[in-house]
Scaffold this motif. Structure first.
Motif, PDB file in Angstrom:
ATOM      1  N   GLN A   3       0.662  -0.856   0.007  1.00  0.00           N
ATOM      2  CA  GLN A   3      -0.344  -0.045   0.052  1.00  0.00           C
ATOM      3  C   GLN A   3       0.524   1.188  -0.165  1.00  0.00           C
ATOM      4  OE1 GLN A   3      -2.553  -0.260   2.791  1.00  0.00           O
ATOM      5  NE2 GLN A   3      -4.569  -1.141   1.537  1.00  0.00           N
ATOM      6  N   ILE A  17      -2.622   3.266  -0.912  1.00  0.00           N
ATOM      7  CA  ILE A  17      -3.559   2.176  -1.539  1.00  0.00           C
ATOM      8  C   ILE A  17      -2.491   1.788  -2.117  1.00  0.00           C
ATOM      9  CG2 ILE A  17      -6.002   3.895  -1.235  1.00  0.00           C
ATOM     10  CD1 ILE A  17      -5.420   3.469  -4.612  1.00  0.00           C
ATOM     11  N   SER A  18      -3.326   0.035  -2.206  1.00  0.00           N
ATOM     12  CA  SER A  18      -2.973  -0.636  -3.059  1.00  0.00           C
ATOM     13  C   SER A  18      -2.776  -1.010  -4.219  1.00  0.00           C
ATOM     14  CB  SER A  18      -2.959  -2.621  -2.919  1.00  0.00           C
ATOM     15  OG  SER A  18      -3.587  -2.578  -3.083  1.00  0.00           O
ATOM     16  N   SER A  20      -3.546  -2.983  -6.881  1.00  0.00           N
ATOM     17  CA  SER A  20      -4.548  -3.374  -6.911  1.00  0.00           C
ATOM     18  C   SER A  20      -6.262  -2.350  -6.827  1.00  0.00           C
ATOM     19  CB  SER A  20      -5.044  -4.805  -6.472  1.00  0.00           C
ATOM     20  OG  SER A  20      -5.180  -5.009  -4.855  1.00  0.00           O
ATOM     21  N   GLU A  21      -5.933  -1.843  -5.638  1.00  0.00           N
ATOM     22  CA  GLU A  21      -7.044  -1.297  -5.186  1.00  0.00           C
ATOM     23  C   GLU A  21      -7.426   0.127  -6.076  1.00  0.00           C
ATOM     24  OE1 GLU A  21      -7.565  -1.863  -0.398  1.00  0.00           O
ATOM     25  OE2 GLU A  21      -5.452  -0.897  -1.071  1.00  0.00           O
ATOM     26  N   LEU A  22      -5.957   0.258  -6.759  1.00  0.00           N
ATOM     27  CA  LEU A  22      -5.713   1.969  -8.304  1.00  0.00           C
ATOM     28  C   LEU A  22      -6.360   1.575  -9.425  1.00  0.00           C
ATOM     29  CD1 LEU A  22      -5.410   4.447  -7.479  1.00  0.00           C
ATOM     30  CD2 LEU A  22      -3.101   3.370  -9.396  1.00  0.00           C
ATOM     31  N   ASN A  23      -6.075  -0.275  -9.395  1.00  0.00           N
ATOM     32  CA  ASN A  23      -6.236  -0.558 -10.966  1.00  0.00           C
ATOM     33  C   ASN A  23      -8.335  -0.111 -10.534  1.00  0.00           C
ATOM     34  OD1 ASN A  23      -5.397  -1.579 -13.271  1.00  0.00           O
ATOM     35  ND2 ASN A  23      -3.776  -2.562 -12.417  1.00  0.00           N
ATOM     36  N   ASN A  24      -8.681  -1.361  -8.976  1.00  0.00           N
ATOM     37  CA  ASN A  24      -9.606  -1.379  -9.521  1.00  0.00           C
ATOM     38  C   ASN A  24     -11.092   0.227  -9.484  1.00  0.00           C
ATOM     39  OD1 ASN A  24     -10.150  -4.182  -9.021  1.00  0.00           O
ATOM     40  ND2 ASN A  24      -9.740  -3.769  -6.948  1.00  0.00           N
ATOM     41  N   LEU A  25     -10.104   0.667  -8.884  1.00  0.00           N
ATOM     42  CA  LEU A  25     -10.573   2.296  -9.082  1.00  0.00           C
ATOM     43  C   LEU A  25     -10.674   2.831 -10.973  1.00  0.00           C
ATOM     44  CD1 LEU A  25      -8.906   4.203  -5.771  1.00  0.00           C
ATOM     45  CD2 LEU A  25     -11.342   3.778  -6.187  1.00  0.00           C
TER      46      LEU A  25
END
Length: 213
Positions: A3, A17-18, A20-25
């Motif tokens: 993160q 954030i990680s 992967s979380e950035l990707n989801n956003l």
């Protein structure tokens, strides 16, 4: 640490954030391609569409992806507040002594018993007190050494946001930023201790970093 990413939406900074979380956003549309992102070690904030692979559908108007050197990210470390403070004290002593030596030299050449010469010495002192700090910081920080004598003593140097040597004009802007910082009751200097990249107000104004060699 996973993160480590930060992003801004509507001018508000959020994170860490990680990836992967950035990707989801990005996938859900909460993060736009024009929003800004940053992680520890990057030289500065960039638009989200600069990160290769973040968006499934490439934007034809987006600039080519920026590849950040992992070697650069791992090697760069920002100079901390106390190290910079100690270097600044050495530099203050140097720029305080230099005008005195110059004026003393004029005093030997000129007859100090004459009132006109005393007035001339006073005017020269005023000019030198402005010129010496400006030329000392700007010339040395824009030189191949990228550092004043104080900074060299503590193994730190001034760079631009990409880790490159700064120009004389940028170094001058940084010096002017220090003067502005004094009028903020030195808050501009204290910012070094609290900003992510250890930047003071003068560094932000000129777009500079102070890093360990």
């Amino acid at each position: 640490m996973d993160q480590e990413w930060y992003y801004t939406i509507g001018g508000r900074q959020t994170g860490p954030i990680s990836l992967s979380e950035l990707n989801n956003l990005a996938i859900t549309g909460q993060l736009l391609q024009t929003d800004m992102i940053w992680k520890t070690g990057m030289p500065g904030w960039v638009k989200a569409n600069n990160l290769s692979g973040l968006f499934d559908t490439p934007n034809p108007d987006a600039p080519p992806p920026i590849i950040f050197s992992s070697e650069f990210e791992q090697s760069i470390t920002y100079a901390g507040f106390w190290k910079r403070f100690a270097a600044f004290i050495i530099d203050l002593i140097i720029i305080a002594v230099c005008p005195v030596l110059i004026i003393f030299s004029f005093g030997i050449i000129l007859d100090l018993s004459e009132v006109n010469n005393l007035e001339m010495i006073d005017k020269i002192h005023s000019y030198i007190s402005i010129a010496v700090p400006w030329l000392y910081f700007s010339l040395m920080e824009s030189s191949p050494m990228q550092a004043t004598l104080g900074k060299m003593a503590f193994g730190i140097k001034v760079t631009d946001l990409n880790g490159k040597r700064v120009s004389f004009g940028k170094a001058t802007g940084r010096h002017i930023g220090k003067i502005i910082s004094m009028f903020t009751f030195f808050v501009g200097f204290l910012m070094i201790a609290f900003t992510n990249k250890k930047q003071g107000l003068s560094d932000m104004i000129a777009g500079c970093l102070v890093v360990n060699k």
